[in-house]
Design a protein around this motif. Structure first.
Motif, PDB file in Angstrom:
ATOM      1  N   LEU A 106     -17.429  -4.475 -31.909  1.00  0.00           N
ATOM      2  CA  LEU A 106     -16.403  -3.435 -31.960  1.00  0.00           C
ATOM      3  C   LEU A 106     -16.162  -2.847 -30.575  1.00  0.00           C
ATOM      4  O   LEU A 106     -15.009  -2.620 -30.170  1.00  0.00           O
ATOM      5  CB  LEU A 106     -16.807  -2.339 -32.946  1.00  0.00           C
ATOM      6  N   VAL A 107     -17.235  -2.610 -29.830  1.00  0.00           N
ATOM      7  CA  VAL A 107     -17.103  -2.095 -28.460  1.00  0.00           C
ATOM      8  C   VAL A 107     -16.326  -3.088 -27.602  1.00  0.00           C
ATOM      9  O   VAL A 107     -15.456  -2.717 -26.806  1.00  0.00           O
ATOM     10  CB  VAL A 107     -18.489  -1.818 -27.851  1.00  0.00           C
ATOM     11  N   PHE A 148      -8.439  -1.951 -24.478  1.00  0.00           N
ATOM     12  CA  PHE A 148      -7.628  -0.743 -24.660  1.00  0.00           C
ATOM     13  C   PHE A 148      -8.127   0.384 -23.755  1.00  0.00           C
ATOM     14  O   PHE A 148      -7.327   1.141 -23.189  1.00  0.00           O
ATOM     15  CB  PHE A 148      -7.668  -0.310 -26.124  1.00  0.00           C
ATOM     16  N   GLY A 149      -9.457   0.489 -23.605  1.00  0.00           N
ATOM     17  CA  GLY A 149     -10.011   1.498 -22.711  1.00  0.00           C
ATOM     18  C   GLY A 149      -9.593   1.266 -21.277  1.00  0.00           C
ATOM     19  O   GLY A 149      -9.214   2.204 -20.562  1.00  0.00           O
ATOM     20  N   LEU A 161     -14.085  -5.211 -28.610  1.00  0.00           N
ATOM     21  CA  LEU A 161     -12.680  -5.184 -29.010  1.00  0.00           C
ATOM     22  C   LEU A 161     -11.948  -3.978 -28.420  1.00  0.00           C
ATOM     23  O   LEU A 161     -10.753  -4.049 -28.111  1.00  0.00           O
ATOM     24  CB  LEU A 161     -12.571  -5.156 -30.538  1.00  0.00           C
ATOM     25  N   LEU A 162     -12.658  -2.860 -28.267  1.00  0.00           N
ATOM     26  CA  LEU A 162     -12.040  -1.645 -27.738  1.00  0.00           C
ATOM     27  C   LEU A 162     -11.940  -1.651 -26.220  1.00  0.00           C
ATOM     28  O   LEU A 162     -11.168  -0.868 -25.641  1.00  0.00           O
ATOM     29  CB  LEU A 162     -12.836  -0.413 -28.194  1.00  0.00           C
TER      30      LEU A 162
END
Length: 543
Positions: free
Chosen positions: A221-222, A228-229, A224-225
């Motif tokens: 999940l990290v 975007f970050g 995948l984010l």
């Protein structure tokens, strides 16, 4: 059909497209099938999806660019860096200027900044669309590496040029000095932000894992984010979020080489990213098909504004721009090749002249796709004074038409151009693989011997370890012999392929027996899932 049902139908269309493309004649690219399904959805939908340009840009581009940066072959990127930079930077600027002037000449009523914005957004190529065609057409591996590297970098350069052109269209002003300084900050700030975000998140994640353990699914999940970050952080300081996403992906490829991630995490993460990539690319093309009726309607209205009534002018514009882009690409490839040959001859180096069909293939392989679609959808709806953005629907239509025409031209032209051509092997790649397997096998044998001694000294049954170590070492000895030199090596590779076929048959029977035991209640579902996962991992290794 409401908006949620439309989105679900689009996802279903992406799934269906993967099966439909296998039923259609060879050469039909997957993106065309997805566009057709999107158009079919629009025909049965009571209302389309209203797209917010900024939301569309943020949702689709960062993960796709991040994954491109992560998975691009670094060796090929560095080996052919000169050619890739010529295509990704020089060709983009050449295309923006040449195509921008051509578009303004064809459509004088379209403002010059809008014409350059359209030229900029159709300048990036799409490796996913080329890969879909390459799956059924033999394309040299080195040419594919060049196309992948080009698309990775020209996404950023094309979108940055697009951003400046849109800014000039909305403000009515353009300063070369200001644009140059802004470009430098966009590049430096974007790359710095992407690397910083990846390094910072990786350090925090490792610290948390070392102190508190690794929760299942959390690293994925990290990951995948992360794009975007990086994108949002860069945009917050007015740098290029596009370059930040690309830089974050490249940095992630080096983070991966540290080997800190667990094996199960790597396997699951790869599967998740494959699904994300397939879904996002598919939804974008389905969305293009779903938007086509509305885009066509708006383009007809824009056509009246530029002084034409007949809709066939739209077709003429689309084909003229598409063939203009192919011509510009061919001119640039031919000119840079001639320059390279001249430099090599001056230095006394011999260089094999590529076949003319490869030059034409290079021109046709400049397929436009997801990045062009995502970028053009971000055109602002209104100018700062409240007026509609000039020729917005016409611009979106022409960009969409260029995508369609380039896909069709490549799917028809590339197989015919490359049919019957023999491409040289890449022996160094096989040598690198053999060398890596040899070094890894020797390291494994040494580790087994050390572990055997340590375990025998602490075990209550030390007699078990010599025999177990012999069995494991035998597997690695076989691997070393398998990659021996010349004829013996080829013989063992053939034997290895035969062994893989037999192992696949055995694994299929093993899995079937486990499922049969579970169906009749002889083992629990939990045990059956565990055993089947072990079989699946073994099968994945041999595939």
């Amino acid at each position: 059909m409401d908006a949620i049902e439309t989105v679900l139908a689009m996802l279903l269309a992406v799934v269906a497209s993967a099966y439909l493309v296998r039923l259609l004649p060879v050469g039909v690219p997957l993106p065309l099938v997805q566009i057709g399904l999107g158009f079919w959805i629009a025909a049965f939908s009571t209302h389309g999806i209203a797209l917010d340009p900024e939301f569309f840009f943020l949702l689709f581009l960062p993960p796709l660019l991040f994954l491109d940066g992560w998975r691009i072959p670094k060796t090929g990127l560095l080996r052919d860096k000169t050619v890739i930079l010529e295509l990704a930077l020089g060709l983009v600027i050449f295309t923006v200027i040449g195509a921008g002037l051509l578009i303004h000449l064809l459509i004088p009523a379209m403002p010059m900044p809008v014409a350059f914005a359209l030229a900029a957004i159709v300048s990036p190529t799409d490796p996913i669309a080329v890969s879909a065609i390459a799956a059924r057409t033999p394309i040299p591996k080195r040419l594919m590496h060049i196309l992948e590297g080009e698309s990775l970098l020209n996404d950023a350069s094309g979108l940055v040029c697009f951003r400046f052109a849109v800014l000039a269209a909305t403000t009515g002003a353009f300063s070369l000095a200001s644009a140059t300084l802004s470009f430098v900050w966009l590049v430096v700030g974007g790359i710095s932000m992407g690397v910083t975000v990846t390094a910072g998140i990786t350090w925090i994640q490792r610290w948390l894992t070392s102190h508190f353990g690794e929760p299942p699914g959390s690293p994925i999940l990290v990951n995948l984010l992360m794009p975007f970050g990086a994108y949002l952080a860069a945009e917050h300081v007015h740098a290029s979020g596009i370059l930040a996403a690309v830089a974050a992906g490249i940095a992630m490829s080096y983070v991966e080489l540290s080997g800190h991630a667990h094996a199960a995490t790597r396997i699951q993460r790869s599967a998740v990213w494959d699904t994300v990539q397939f879904s996002l690319n598919g939804v974008m093309f389905v969305l293009l098909g779903e938007q086509l009726p509305h885009i066509l309607k708006g383009a007809r209205a824009s056509l009246e504004d530029v002084g034409h009534v007949n809709s066939w002018w739209l077709v003429l514009y689309a084909f003229a721009i598409s063939f203009g882009l192919m011509a510009l690409r061919f001119i640039w490839v031919w000119a840079t090749l001639r320059l390279t040959l001249y430099k090599k001859s001056r230095m006394g180096e011999e260089m094999e002249r590529p076949h003319w069909r490869l030059l034409l293939a290079m021109s046709l392989a400049g397929v436009r796709g997801a990045i062009t679609l995502a970028g053009v959808m971000t055109l602002p709806l209104l100018l700062p004074d409240g007026r509609e953005f000039p020729a917005r629907d016409l611009t979106i239509f022409l960009a969409s038409a260029v995508i369609l025409i380039s896909l069709v031209a490549a799917s028809i032209g590339l197989p015919r151009l490359l049919h019957g051509m023999e491409f040289p092997d890449e022996p160094h790649e096989q040598q690198e693989e053999d060398r890596a397997r040899e070094v890894a096998a020797n390291a494994a044998i040494a580790a087994i011997e050390r572990a055997q001694i340590d375990l025998m000294s602490t075990s209550t049954e030390p007699d078990l370890y010599p025999q177990a170590a012999g069995r494991v070492i035998a597997l690695y000895r076989h691997r070393l012999v398998e990659h021996a030199e010349h004829d013996e090596g080829r013989r063992f590779r053939k034997m290895d392929n035969a062994e893989k076929d037999l192992r696949m048959a055995a694994l299929a029977a093993e899995r079937k027996a486990i499922y049969n035991l579970a169906r009749h209640g002889h083992i629990s579902d939990e045990i059956s899932r565990k055993l089947v996962r072990e079989v699946d991992l073994s099968e994945a290794r041999f595939r």
